[in-house]
Design a protein around this motif. Structure first.
Motif, short mmCIF file in Angstrom:
data_model
loop_
_atom_site.label_atom_id
_atom_site.label_comp_id
_atom_site.label_asym_id
_atom_site.label_seq_id
_atom_site.Cartn_x
_atom_site.Cartn_y
_atom_site.Cartn_z
N LYS A 210 0.83 -1.21 0.00
CA LYS A 210 0.00 0.00 0.00
C LYS A 210 0.87 1.26 0.00
O LYS A 210 0.62 2.22 -0.75
N SER A 214 1.39 4.03 -3.13
CA SER A 214 1.11 5.47 -2.94
C SER A 214 2.31 6.33 -3.30
O SER A 214 2.16 7.41 -3.88
N ILE A 227 4.27 9.20 3.98
CA ILE A 227 3.95 7.81 3.64
C ILE A 227 4.52 6.86 4.70
O ILE A 227 3.85 5.90 5.12
#
Length: 372
Positions: A210, A214, A227
């Motif tokens: 994930k 991103s 992040i």
């Protein structure tokens, strides 16, 4: 099954002879005439001849040709096995020799991809080449396996599967990351319920993916701070969901991000098969692998369809630094496992057909079972 013309003619003649005996019996007025010696003798001769012809047909026209065909198939199967066993043995042997060299000399020629140094450039490319050749001979062995007469076939299959798993499976890396993070967070893993660490390892893998999706980065260590913080936030929530009590993770962010940014060298099973297909050339009913010259032409052609598969094979060696530990690069440990499983394949192949051994017993005994 078809009778041959000469067999049919003889068989017909004997049937006619028996028919004549039966006809003579029916035309006789007395049952006891059948018991007369001439009639009995004729019947016995005809019956023996008929049985002889039938047995002759079974042996000459069916059993012997069938036995000959099976024997020829077995011999061809033995020839195929001896040939592909030898090719697979040498492919695994030369690859293991190279990764042992990498392990012992600390892989200096792999640190910079595309080195201008001619010797280093050759060593790097030939390392990837040997890996691809191994995939090629594994693929060829599988393609022709149904036609081979194989000794220790099940053992060879298990060794090949085990070796493929060493290249492809990331589960051990996921478990390593989960256990290391729990250790950093000072979690007593002995008090955790069975299966909790396995579940956490899967969830960590999802969170890493994930974050990389991103950030469009290869490793979380390269991702922007927001992040990385989102990853720590999600990891904290996951630990709470699994009822794992631990230290505050944000204070440990740097160490955790390093762990989940470990370099991987996974080559998935379908990729291995595709690389193997790329390396094979078919000559009539047999296979051979492409030369180093053809391999280098693929390498130097960025727009060729083969280049994609070379890049996927290259992950095993690209910037591999054996002076690092597993926490920084999983390939350090992975090479140890690959070598050991490659040795098990070599040993099984070597002992599978003693009359066609590729090297002498003293030479084989010089091959070490571990990379260290």
């Amino acid at each position: 099954m078809m009778l041959k013309t000469d067999s049919i003619a003889v068989l017909k003649k004997q049937i006619d002879s028996l028919n004549k005996v039966v006809s003579d019996y029916h035309s006789s007025q007395s049952w006891f005439k059948f018991n007369e010696a001439p009639v009995q003798a004729a019947s016995i001769v005809a019956l023996i001849t008929l049985v002889t012809v039938l047995l002759g047909f079974i042996f000459k026209d069916y059993w012997i040709p069938h036995w000959t065909e099976n024997r020829n198939k077995r011999k061809e199967g033995e020839r195929l096995f001896a040939l592909y066993k030898t090719n697979l043995f040498w492919a695994a042997c030369t690859f293991n020799f190279r990764i042992k060299e990498i392990y012992s000399t600390r892989s200096h020629y792999l640190w910079t991809i595309g080195s201008p140094h001619t010797f280093y450039d050759y060593k790097y490319k030939s390392s990837v080449f040997r890996l691809c050749v191994l995939f090629g001979w594994i693929r060829a062995f599988k393609l022709l396996q149904s036609k081979m007469s194989i000794n220790k076939g099940d053992e060879i299959d298990e060794c090949i599967k085990s070796l493929e798993s060493a290249f492809a499976d990331g589960q051990q890396i996921e478990m390593y990351m989960a256990k290391t993070i729990l250790d950093i967070a000072k979690v007593d893993t002995s008090k955790l319920k069975p299966g909790v660490i396995e579940k956490l390892s899967v969830e960590i893998d999802h969170l890493i993916f994930k974050g990389l999706e991103s950030s469009q980065k290869k490793y979380l260590a390269e991702a922007p701070t927001d992040i990385q913080e989102k990853f720590i936030d999600d990891l904290t929530a996951q630990l709470r969901e699994l009822k794992i009590q631990c230290s505050e993770l944000f204070a440990l962010k740097s160490s955790i991000i390093d762990v989940v940014s470990i370099k991987l060298g996974l080559i998935y099973r379908d990729w291995q098969q595709a690389i193997g297909d790329m390396m094979l050339l078919k000559e009539e009913s047999n296979y051979t692998t492409i030369s180093f010259r053809a391999f280098e032409e693929f390498w130097d052609s960025p727009d060729s369809p083969e280049k994609k598969w070379l890049i996927r094979a290259e992950v095993m060696f690209g910037n591999l630094n054996m002076t690092l530990d597993q926490q920084q690069d999983s390939r350090v440990k992975q090479l140890e496992v690959i070598y050991e499983r490659g040795y098990q394949l070599l040993k099984t192949l070597y002992n599978s057909q003693t009359d066609t051994r590729p090297i002498s017993k003293p030479d084989f005994d010089k091959i070490t079972s571990t990379i260290k």
